[in-house]
Motif scaffolding. Structure first.
Motif, PDB file in Angstrom:
ATOM      1  N   TRP A 146       0.197  -3.577  -4.649  1.00 29.14           N
ATOM      2  CA  TRP A 146       1.278  -3.861  -4.058  1.00 29.14           C
ATOM      3  C   TRP A 146       1.933  -4.208  -5.500  1.00 29.14           C
ATOM      4  O   TRP A 146       3.362  -4.363  -5.586  1.00 29.14           O
ATOM      5  CB  TRP A 146       1.119  -5.153  -3.130  1.00 29.14           C
ATOM      6  CG  TRP A 146       0.696  -4.519  -1.730  1.00 29.14           C
ATOM      7  CD1 TRP A 146      -0.534  -4.889  -1.212  1.00 29.14           C
ATOM      8  CD2 TRP A 146       1.301  -3.862  -0.928  1.00 29.14           C
ATOM      9  NE1 TRP A 146      -0.622  -4.320   0.223  1.00 29.14           N
ATOM     10  CE2 TRP A 146       0.556  -3.864   0.358  1.00 29.14           C
ATOM     11  CE3 TRP A 146       2.727  -3.410  -0.660  1.00 29.14           C
ATOM     12  CZ2 TRP A 146       1.042  -3.294   1.435  1.00 29.14           C
ATOM     13  CZ3 TRP A 146       3.111  -2.919   0.594  1.00 29.14           C
ATOM     14  CH2 TRP A 146       2.435  -2.826   1.566  1.00 29.14           C
ATOM     15  N   GLN A 156       2.837   2.689   3.486  1.00 30.40           N
ATOM     16  CA  GLN A 156       1.371   2.318   3.662  1.00 30.40           C
ATOM     17  C   GLN A 156       1.216   1.764   5.066  1.00 30.40           C
ATOM     18  O   GLN A 156       0.310   2.218   5.742  1.00 30.40           O
ATOM     19  CB  GLN A 156       1.032   0.942   2.417  1.00 30.40           C
ATOM     20  CG  GLN A 156      -0.332   0.430   2.839  1.00 30.40           C
ATOM     21  CD  GLN A 156      -1.653   1.348   2.770  1.00 30.40           C
ATOM     22  OE1 GLN A 156      -1.565   2.480   2.393  1.00 30.40           O
ATOM     23  NE2 GLN A 156      -2.848   0.965   3.495  1.00 30.40           N
ATOM     24  N   ASN A 180      -8.999   4.221   0.269  1.00 33.35           N
ATOM     25  CA  ASN A 180      -7.649   4.127   0.119  1.00 33.35           C
ATOM     26  C   ASN A 180      -7.331   2.660  -0.780  1.00 33.35           C
ATOM     27  O   ASN A 180      -7.960   1.596  -0.309  1.00 33.35           O
ATOM     28  CB  ASN A 180      -6.926   3.764   1.481  1.00 33.35           C
ATOM     29  CG  ASN A 180      -6.865   5.107   2.397  1.00 33.35           C
ATOM     30  OD1 ASN A 180      -6.860   6.086   1.935  1.00 33.35           O
ATOM     31  ND2 ASN A 180      -6.638   4.788   3.585  1.00 33.35           N
ATOM     32  N   VAL A 238      -4.438   0.181  -2.090  1.00 30.45           N
ATOM     33  CA  VAL A 238      -3.254  -0.107  -2.490  1.00 30.45           C
ATOM     34  C   VAL A 238      -2.964  -1.138  -3.304  1.00 30.45           C
ATOM     35  O   VAL A 238      -3.562  -2.318  -3.382  1.00 30.45           O
ATOM     36  CB  VAL A 238      -2.533  -0.755  -0.964  1.00 30.45           C
ATOM     37  CG1 VAL A 238      -1.165  -1.096  -0.924  1.00 30.45           C
ATOM     38  CG2 VAL A 238      -2.686   0.274   0.237  1.00 30.45           C
ATOM     39  N   LEU A 278      -0.226   3.781  -4.156  1.00 31.58           N
ATOM     40  CA  LEU A 278      -1.206   4.023  -3.067  1.00 31.58           C
ATOM     41  C   LEU A 278      -1.701   5.262  -3.717  1.00 31.58           C
ATOM     42  O   LEU A 278      -1.514   6.464  -3.838  1.00 31.58           O
ATOM     43  CB  LEU A 278      -0.367   4.363  -1.807  1.00 31.58           C
ATOM     44  CG  LEU A 278      -1.420   5.060  -0.568  1.00 31.58           C
ATOM     45  CD1 LEU A 278      -2.283   4.019  -0.454  1.00 31.58           C
ATOM     46  CD2 LEU A 278      -0.460   5.406   0.544  1.00 31.58           C
TER      47      LEU A 278
END
Length: 705
Positions: free
Chosen positions: A82, A14, A78, A80, A87
């Motif tokens: 974590w 990422q 996008n 993400v 992703l």
């Protein structure tokens, strides 16, 4: 990597991916981007960025003028996560959204069963509703952009990975939830299931196992120089390879990707040709290119779908598949001694027998792939058991032997290293005569795989039981397994074709039928074809392969009708051009009598070329293939060393090619393209948005693209 960490490349991808924005010099068509929306969850686990991306599409000026745009804009989102270590990339077009709909979704995640693997899943669709009558052209542009840029995606990611490492960023901490009021840090760390940071490894030091699709089978590694294959992939699908052999495979595959548009053979297929030429990459490339052109010209890829053996073959052809041998290879049984080769040739002709043998070879490759998946190890060849009981002098009938030799030659040229073992049993006294005739046409590597048993020597230890399980040995060879291979017999003479009867009966599609034409190009005698266009904005499309030599392809327009003439070669000692045709008269002046409408394209031996041209005026369009030679050196009459060396390397003054062309009138163009304009892909395959540099990268191991 410590348990529970996930592969460090996933955590690291990422930050590397984000370095592509707002602009990316590594992707020239990507002109810039701006953030439309950005948000983060309260705990920082989820980060969402939505961007508008500006792209310069490599489209014809005419198309851009009609469309009224110079650039294309895409919206990319996008996400993400974590915490979940994922992703997700979503993209859709903003420009022409009411005419063309491009949707793409890519996701990276940690494999649920192996934390060291990264899964990559991709799905996309292209729906062209209407585009000013240029639907097919837009579709071709999309695929062209993709094939030229998909390779760059991997290179760009690796570029930024190395850049991060060079900046001293060598690890990415695993996400941990924020410390709540009254909660100890130790409790927070325990909740994250791990207390260590993930060290970073570039592709040069540790290969990443990329997974494609939901089942995540191992694919190729991430490597900055793409000079290695994943060890698990090699062991699972290819077998043992030395570093040199692995390098040859990658180099030949990369060359095919650069020169052959469209379908690229699988690694297993390429590897067969390398092994057949002892990993001499130049010889293997020449052999493979000839075979690919042959497959294309005669549409061999579709033979299993298009070929249906006549009933006569089903009854009198004494061959068939029968389980597998001890090594897991598919087993084919041929009762050659019981086959009436003369009767089959007389009744069906040589062409249909050849086509049937090729369908057997195609089926063999398919069965090898199935057994590879079944047994979990690479199975790239099959075993053939030939029973010669009944072989006699009638099998030495001259036309029958001729047909056999031709079949051997075609199979040797196009299916190398597919025969793992040939077991010949019950060889009679006449066999040495037949062997003397056919053995010179069989490659030495293939001959070493022959095991010949005379009489009953195939029974007992050292015989068939060493290679085939006892319960699989056919009943007619003393085994317990009932074999369904036909027993053959004499073909009734009433079924023979008469001399006047053509070979291409209604139930047989002749091998010589093909949409491609063959042509020779001689020095000083180009090959040309003329296309008459009655209205403007028609479309001329072409598809050709260079079988031998290098040529220059050009497209010309003239208001005058050229006259067809067969020219002879200008070099002494050469024969007439044969299928070489010239149309442009030598008295014609370029720019006066005719004009060039497409820039000259140098096409090298082995290359496959496709293209199209939207005509602007009625008249006569001439497609020309001309032998490519060194350009004269300006400013001096002395030849250059490179030119002299190039001329010495020319082994012949004739180039060979196969070609196909088609003309679509403007009134038919829209309806013709609309039938093919809706494309949809599922899984890790090519996409238009990937073409435009919006996707990170994908890795496909041994897939036909």
């Amino acid at each position: 990597t410590p348990p529970g960490m996930g592969h460090p490349q996933l955590l690291y991808r990422q930050p590397a991916y984000e370095k592509r924005f707002p602009t990316c010099p590594e992707i020239p068509v990507f002109l810039g981007s701006e953030i439309l929306h950005e948000s983060k969850s309260d705990d920082g686990a989820i980060h969402i960025i939505e961007r508008s991306c500006k792209l310069n599409v490599d489209a014809p000026r005419l198309l851009k003028k009609i469309a009224g745009v110079e650039y294309v804009f895409f919206i990319q989102k996008n996400t993400v996560n974590w915490k979940e270590r994922t992703l997700r990339i979503e993209a859709h077009n903003e420009t022409f959204a009411n005419r063309v709909v491009v949707l793409e979704t890519c996701s990276y995640s940690v494999h649920p069963e192996n934390e060291e693997w990264t899964c990559f899943e991709q799905s996309a669709s292209l729906d062209i509703k209407s585009f000013f009558g240029f639907e097919s052209t837009v579709e071709k542009i999309a695929m062209k952009q993709y094939t030229s840029n998909i390779k760059r995606g991997k290179e760009v990611i690796e570029h930024y990975l190395k850049e991060l490492i060079s900046q001293g960023i060598t690890f990415i901490p695993r996400w941990t939830p924020p410390v709540a009021h009254g909660q100890k840090a130790e409790q927070v760390l325990a909740a994250s299931h791990d207390t260590n940071d993930a060290p970073l490894e570039s592709g040069a030091h540790g290969a990443t196992k990329e997974q494609t699709g939901s089942s995540c089978p191992p694919a190729e590694p991430v490597s900055p120089d793409a000079d290695k294959l994943d060890a698990d992939y090699i062991e699972r699908y290819l077998g043992q390879l030395t570093p040199m052999q692995e390098s040859c495979l990658i180099r030949l595959r990369q060359w095919l990707q650069e020169t052959h548009k469209g379908k690229i053979p699988k690694d297993e297929h390429i590897l067969r040709f390398l092994r057949a030429r002892d990993f001499n990459i130049d010889k293997a490339r020449e052999m493979l290119c000839q075979s690919l052109s042959w497959r294309k010209q005669y549409q061999v890829d579709y033979i299993l779908q298009s070929w249906r053996p006549p009933a006569l073959l089903d009854e009198y052809y004494t061959g068939g598949w029968h389980y597998q041998d001890r090594d897991g290879r598919p087993l084919y049984i041929l009762r050659l001694g019981q086959m009436d080769t003369k009767g089959l040739v007389k009744a069906l002709g040589e062409e249909s027998l050849l086509r049937h043998v090729l369908s057997i070879n195609e089926e063999g490759q398919k069965r090898c792939e199935e057994n590879t998946n079944l047994f979990g190890r690479p199975i790239t060849s099959w075993t053939c058991l030939v029973d010669l009981e009944g072989l006699n002098m009638r099998h030495l009938w001259r036309p029958g032997v001729k047909a056999l030799l031709r079949i051997i030659e075609v199979v040797e040229d196009n299916y190398p290293e597919t025969l793992g073992r040939l077991l010949i049993v019950r060889a009679p006294r006449v066999f040495p005569v037949l062997w003397t005739l056919v053995s010179p046409f069989i490659n030495e590597n293939t001959r070493q795989k022959f095991l010949i048993y005379s009489g009953n020597n195939y029974q007992g230890p050292g015989g068939l039981v060493d290679y085939v399980d006892k319960e699989v040995i056919p009943d007619f060879l003393g085994g317990d397994c009932m074999c369904t291979v036909p027993e053959g017999g004499l073909v009734p003479k009433s079924l023979y074709q008469t001399d006047e009867e053509p070979e291409n009966a209604d139930h047989i599609r002749l091998w010589t039928e093909t949409i491609y034409h063959s042509a020779s190009v001689l020095r000083g005698a180009p090959h040309e074809i003329v296309v008459e266009i009655l209205e403007g904005e028609s479309v001329i499309t072409w598809d050709f392969d260079i079988l031998k030599g290098d040529v220059v392809f050009s497209l010309f327009h003239s208001k005058r009708a050229p006259e067809t003439s067969h020219k002879e070669a200008t070099l002494p000692g050469t024969s007439a051009a044969g299928d070489n045709v010239q149309l442009i008269d030598k008295t014609w002046v370029l720019g006066v009598d005719y004009s060039r409408v497409e820039s000259p394209l140098v096409c090298r031996e082995g290359e496959s070329i496709q293209g199209s041209h939207v005509t602007r005026w009625p008249g006569f369009y001439v497609l020309q293939w001309k032998m490519h030679g060194p350009l004269p050196c300006s400013g001096t009459s002395l030849p250059r060393v490179d030119d002299v060396l190039a001329s010495l390397q020319v082994s012949s003054h004739k180039c060979k090619l196969i070609y196909y062309y088609e003309v679509l009138a403007s009134k038919d163009f829209s309806s013709h393209s609309s039938g093919d304009s809706r494309l949809g892909w599922q899984g890790p395959t090519e996409t238009w948005a990937g073409t435009l540099g919006l996707v990170g990268w994908s890795s496909k191991a041994g897939c036909c693209s």
